[in-house]
Design a protein around this motif. Structure first.
Motif, short mmCIF file in Angstrom:
data_model
loop_
_atom_site.label_atom_id
_atom_site.label_comp_id
_atom_site.label_asym_id
_atom_site.label_seq_id
_atom_site.Cartn_x
_atom_site.Cartn_y
_atom_site.Cartn_z
N THR A 489 0.84 -1.20 0.00
CA THR A 489 0.00 0.00 0.00
C THR A 489 0.87 1.25 0.00
OG1 THR A 489 -1.75 -1.15 1.20
CG2 THR A 489 -1.80 1.26 1.23
N TRP A 490 0.50 2.21 -0.86
CA TRP A 490 1.22 3.47 -0.98
C TRP A 490 0.25 4.62 -0.73
CZ3 TRP A 490 6.43 3.79 -3.02
CH2 TRP A 490 6.98 2.54 -3.35
N ARG A 491 0.75 5.66 -0.12
CA ARG A 491 -0.03 6.88 0.10
C ARG A 491 0.29 7.88 -0.99
NH1 ARG A 491 1.29 11.65 3.01
NH2 ARG A 491 -0.57 12.84 3.61
N VAL A 492 -0.75 8.45 -1.60
CA VAL A 492 -0.57 9.47 -2.63
C VAL A 492 -0.23 10.79 -1.95
CG1 VAL A 492 -1.65 10.73 -4.52
CG2 VAL A 492 -2.14 8.29 -4.20
N THR A 493 0.90 11.36 -2.32
CA THR A 493 1.37 12.59 -1.69
C THR A 493 1.16 13.82 -2.56
OG1 THR A 493 3.61 12.17 -2.52
CG2 THR A 493 3.08 11.38 -0.31
N GLY A 494 0.81 13.63 -3.81
CA GLY A 494 0.60 14.78 -4.68
C GLY A 494 0.73 14.41 -6.14
N GLY A 495 0.98 15.42 -6.95
CA GLY A 495 1.14 15.19 -8.38
C GLY A 495 1.43 16.49 -9.10
N TYR A 496 1.76 16.38 -10.36
CA TYR A 496 2.05 17.56 -11.16
C TYR A 496 1.91 17.18 -12.64
CZ TYR A 496 6.67 15.36 -11.52
OH TYR A 496 7.70 14.48 -11.73
N GLU A 497 1.84 18.21 -13.50
CA GLU A 497 1.70 17.97 -14.94
C GLU A 497 2.95 18.44 -15.68
OE1 GLU A 497 -1.80 17.72 -12.98
OE2 GLU A 497 -1.13 19.75 -13.42
N VAL A 498 3.19 17.80 -16.81
CA VAL A 498 4.40 18.04 -17.59
C VAL A 498 4.06 18.05 -19.07
CG1 VAL A 498 6.67 17.09 -18.20
CG2 VAL A 498 5.86 16.95 -15.84
N VAL A 499 4.81 18.84 -19.84
CA VAL A 499 4.78 18.76 -21.30
C VAL A 499 6.05 18.05 -21.73
CG1 VAL A 499 4.70 20.02 -23.49
CG2 VAL A 499 3.49 20.91 -21.48
N THR A 500 5.92 17.02 -22.56
CA THR A 500 7.09 16.32 -23.07
C THR A 500 7.26 16.61 -24.55
OG1 THR A 500 8.19 14.17 -23.31
CG2 THR A 500 5.81 14.20 -23.56
N VAL A 501 8.52 16.69 -24.98
CA VAL A 501 8.85 16.93 -26.39
C VAL A 501 9.41 15.62 -26.96
CG1 VAL A 501 10.16 18.33 -28.02
CG2 VAL A 501 9.44 19.31 -25.82
N ILE A 502 8.80 15.10 -28.01
CA ILE A 502 9.16 13.80 -28.57
C ILE A 502 9.65 13.97 -30.00
CG2 ILE A 502 8.34 11.46 -29.11
CD1 ILE A 502 6.13 11.90 -27.05
N ASP A 503 10.76 13.32 -30.32
CA ASP A 503 11.27 13.31 -31.69
C ASP A 503 10.46 12.30 -32.50
OD1 ASP A 503 12.64 13.09 -34.07
OD2 ASP A 503 14.62 12.98 -33.17
N VAL A 504 9.68 12.79 -33.48
CA VAL A 504 8.88 11.90 -34.32
C VAL A 504 9.32 11.98 -35.78
CG1 VAL A 504 6.87 11.84 -32.81
CG2 VAL A 504 7.09 13.70 -34.48
N ASP A 505 10.55 12.42 -35.99
CA ASP A 505 11.11 12.46 -37.34
C ASP A 505 11.70 11.08 -37.65
OD1 ASP A 505 12.43 12.87 -39.70
OD2 ASP A 505 13.74 14.46 -38.97
N PRO A 506 11.09 10.29 -38.56
CA PRO A 506 11.58 8.93 -38.83
C PRO A 506 13.02 8.88 -39.31
CG PRO A 506 9.40 9.26 -39.79
CD PRO A 506 9.89 10.61 -39.35
N SER A 507 13.54 9.99 -39.86
CA SER A 507 14.92 9.98 -40.36
C SER A 507 15.93 10.35 -39.27
CB SER A 507 15.06 10.97 -41.52
OG SER A 507 14.81 12.30 -41.09
N SER A 508 15.46 10.67 -38.09
CA SER A 508 16.35 11.12 -37.02
C SER A 508 16.92 9.93 -36.25
CB SER A 508 15.60 12.03 -36.05
OG SER A 508 16.38 12.30 -34.90
N ALA A 509 18.17 10.10 -35.76
CA ALA A 509 18.80 9.04 -34.95
C ALA A 509 18.13 8.90 -33.60
CB ALA A 509 20.29 9.35 -34.78
N THR A 510 17.41 9.95 -33.15
CA THR A 510 16.74 9.89 -31.84
C THR A 510 15.24 9.72 -31.99
OG1 THR A 510 16.64 12.32 -31.83
CG2 THR A 510 18.52 11.28 -30.73
N TYR A 511 14.80 9.18 -33.13
CA TYR A 511 13.37 8.99 -33.39
C TYR A 511 12.73 8.17 -32.26
CZ TYR A 511 9.13 7.00 -35.50
OH TYR A 511 7.84 6.61 -35.74
N GLY A 512 11.57 8.64 -31.82
CA GLY A 512 10.83 7.90 -30.81
C GLY A 512 11.32 8.09 -29.39
#
Length: 614
Positions: A489-512
């Motif tokens: 059992t875990w107690r919920v202590t809080g939370g927060y929101e985030v924006v993430t930036v994702i590489d979706v260029d299929p030609s990129s070495a960091t795709y995905g």
């Protein structure tokens, strides 16, 4: 193998026929030769130019030349083939690592040292060596003990990233003196997390640590340890990184016009000079964008409808029906419902809601619908016929790339990329932290809310909610508790929101992969991209704030409010949807679920000037 001093060569004799089968050119004045136990390499001392030539016996070519002491006269290879010992002047023993053909050790075998000829023999187990010394007339006995050298490295750290305080730490010249392969691991820091990619480590401080840094004098710091291991020894490097304080963004002055939009509006689309707003009261309101007023009678759709999409090229708007699984088709030239699209449902679905997330291809020829039954359907907008339905999962938001080739969906703790031609998954990117059950406190991504894709299809931006928890040890009179997969059992202590930036260029070495995360003070529910693609607009969890983020640097440029009151919408929003109007240079529309309104915002960075609307 026979050395030929005058011709600077080695003759290779076939012992079966006693004939020379090859001649290999070496260094100057080759004098001694030794072959490793496997018979794959021959080592030749070159007396006149102070080197050892390494010959590949399969090809009879020199594959390496190793510099040693002066006038080397003897060489032997260890029984396991791992080292070659070379004796040179003045009374010097050189050890060559045969895996890398590099010198790993040099030592003196006599004092005072003299110059003269030497020869070597090794014991069968390689633990003892006898070396003759012509000058002294002696034979020296050496005991050989392998001593491992621990790996070494230094490190550098970049500056904290503006968006989330992340610091990139790079190991400089990590190596092992013995030539052993080196592996890298890291221990957890005190107030953050570390991800690694080879010899590069990215430290990200917790939100609490950045908030604390905002209120403490001087620079805050955190520490973590990188362990370099060569299989025999471990070198621990303690890294110190800066903890940057939470950004306090500027408050921006904008003009915000509130437009009544029925009951509980949840989405809006643009068609020509009209704004269509859907609400959970079962109606679509039509707004004249020139006057910011509702025109005509509300268009009746199904009660609790919450998603809307548009195909302006064919004068169509589509609205979902969560309790029938159908989609109402509105003709925007008459503002009437002209058709109903019935979507297939998985026979195994046991839920009560058939709500559909909707998105239309840029050319308006395809409508995509994601149902809570886990089915994604494709509709031909010319005929309103369902072309295909695939079990790709249920997504809380959908977006289509500018070229129409990819569909992006948010679900759980991930963003999925779908090929629209084959309607198959091509990538699934897990976002945010993962619940670490080995620690007494942790955090994890609970839900992704929204996704937007830039015009050239190289970046996707998604919002998600993180829940923070700690192991429950008893003594709590109230609170929110959850159970992990092991039954603890875990107690919920809080939370927060985030924006993430994702590489979706299929030609990129960091795709995905995630390129950055942006923690916003007021939270993050919906995300939209400015008309010029340079900025992000993010609606906050307080029901009133919109944050403006630089899409290149991920720095928060400022915030503004659409109305002074606001209301908290919770972790499972967004209940304030954002829509950018490219035709007016970027008027931003914000639907307000609690107030029953749409706010038309001008004067924001990257948007239309305040003078556009009066």
């Amino acid at each position: 193998y026979v050395t030929n001093r005058s011709s600077n060569t080695v003759s290779v004799i076939d012992t079966a026929t006693n004939t020379v089968v090859a001649t290999v050119r070496t260094g100057t004045t080759p004098s001694a030769v030794a072959v490793n136990p496997a018979g794959t390499r021959a080592y030749v001392t070159n007396r006149a130019n102070n080197t050892v030539s390494v010959i590949d016996t399969a090809t009879n070519t020199v594959v390496a030349t190793v510099a040693v002491g002066s006038q080397p006269t003897a060489v032997r290879v260890t029984p396991d083939g791992s080292a070659a010992y070379v004796v040179s002047n003045p009374d010097r023993l050189t050890v060559i690592d045969t895996r890398t053909n590099t010198v790993v050790s040099t030592l003196s075998i006599d004092s005072p040292a003299e110059s003269g000829d030497h020869s070597i023999v090794l014991s069968a187990d390689g633990s003892r060596m006898l070396v003759t010394d012509a000058v002294d007339g002696r034979v020296r006995a050496l005991t050989l003990t392998h001593v491992n050298s621990a790996p070494t490295a230094s490190w550098t750290a970049g500056g904290p990233r503006a968006s989330d305080g992340a610091v990139v730490v790079t190991l400089v010249d990590p190596k092992d003196p013995d030539g052993d392969p080196v592996t890298f691991t890291n221990a957890a820091p005190g107030s953050g997390s570390v991800t690694s990619d080879g010899s590069t480590f990215t430290y990200t401080p917790t939100v609490a640590a950045r908030d604390l840094a905002l209120h403490t004098p001087g620079e805050d710091a955190d520490h973590f340890t990188i362990a370099l291991a060569d299989g025999q020894a471990v070198t621990n490097i303690v890294v110190t990184v800066s903890v940057s304080p939470t950004q306090v963004p500027d408050v921006l002055e904008v003009d915000s016009t509130s437009i009544p939009a029925g009951g509980s509006p949840t989405g809006a689309v643009l068609v020509g000079d009209r704004l269509y707003v859907v609400g959970e009261d079962g109606f679509v309101q039509v707004v004249d964008r020139a006057t910011n007023t509702v025109v005509g009678a509300p268009i009746a759709v199904d009660w609790a409808s919450s998603n809307i999409a548009a195909a302006p090229a064919i004068d169509r708007v589509y609205v979902n029906s969560p309790y029938t699984g159908a989609i109402s088709v509105i003709d925007t030239s008459t503002d009437t419902v002209v058709d109903t699209i019935w979507l297939p449902t998985s026979p195994d679905f046991q839920g009560y809601s058939l709500a559909q997330e909707l998105a239309v291809s840029p050319d308006g020829t395809r409508l995509y619908a994601s149902g809570e039954d886990g089915t994604v359907s494709v509709v031909d907008t010319a005929t309103n016929d369902v072309i295909t339905s695939q079990p790709l999962g249920y997504f809380t938001d959908l977006a289509v790339s500018g070229d129409g080739r990819h569909l992006y969906g948010t679900s759980g703790a991930s963003v999925t990329v779908i090929d629209t031609e084959s309607m198959t998954r091509t990538a699934e990117v897990t976002v945010g932290p993962v619940w670490d059950l080995t620690r007494s406190s942790s955090e994890f991504t609970e839900v992704t809310s929204s996704v937007a894709v830039n015009a050239d299809g190289t970046r996707a931006y998604a919002t998600y909610h993180v829940r923070t928890v700690e192991l429950a040890s008893g003594g709590y009179s109230n609170g929110h508790f959850i159970v992990d997969r092991t039954g603890r059992t875990w107690r919920v202590t809080g939370g927060y929101e985030v924006v993430t930036v994702i590489d979706v260029d299929p030609s990129s070495a960091t795709y995905g992969t995630q390129l950055a995360t942006i923690r916003l003070p007021e939270g993050a529910h919906d995300v939209a991209i400015s008309a010029d693609g340079d900025l992000l607009y993010v609606s906050g969890a307080d029901g009133r704030t919109v944050s403006v983020v630089d899409a290149s640097t991920y720095a928060v440029l400022g915030t503004f409010v659409t109305d002074p009151d606001g209301s908290t919408s919770g972790a499972y929003g967004p209940y304030r949807f954002l829509l950018v109007d490219p035709d007016t240079g970027g008027t931003l529309y914000v639907t307000d679920y609690a107030d029953g309104a749409v706010h038309a915002v001008t004067g924001a960075p990257g948007g239309a000037p305040a003078a556009v609307l009066t």
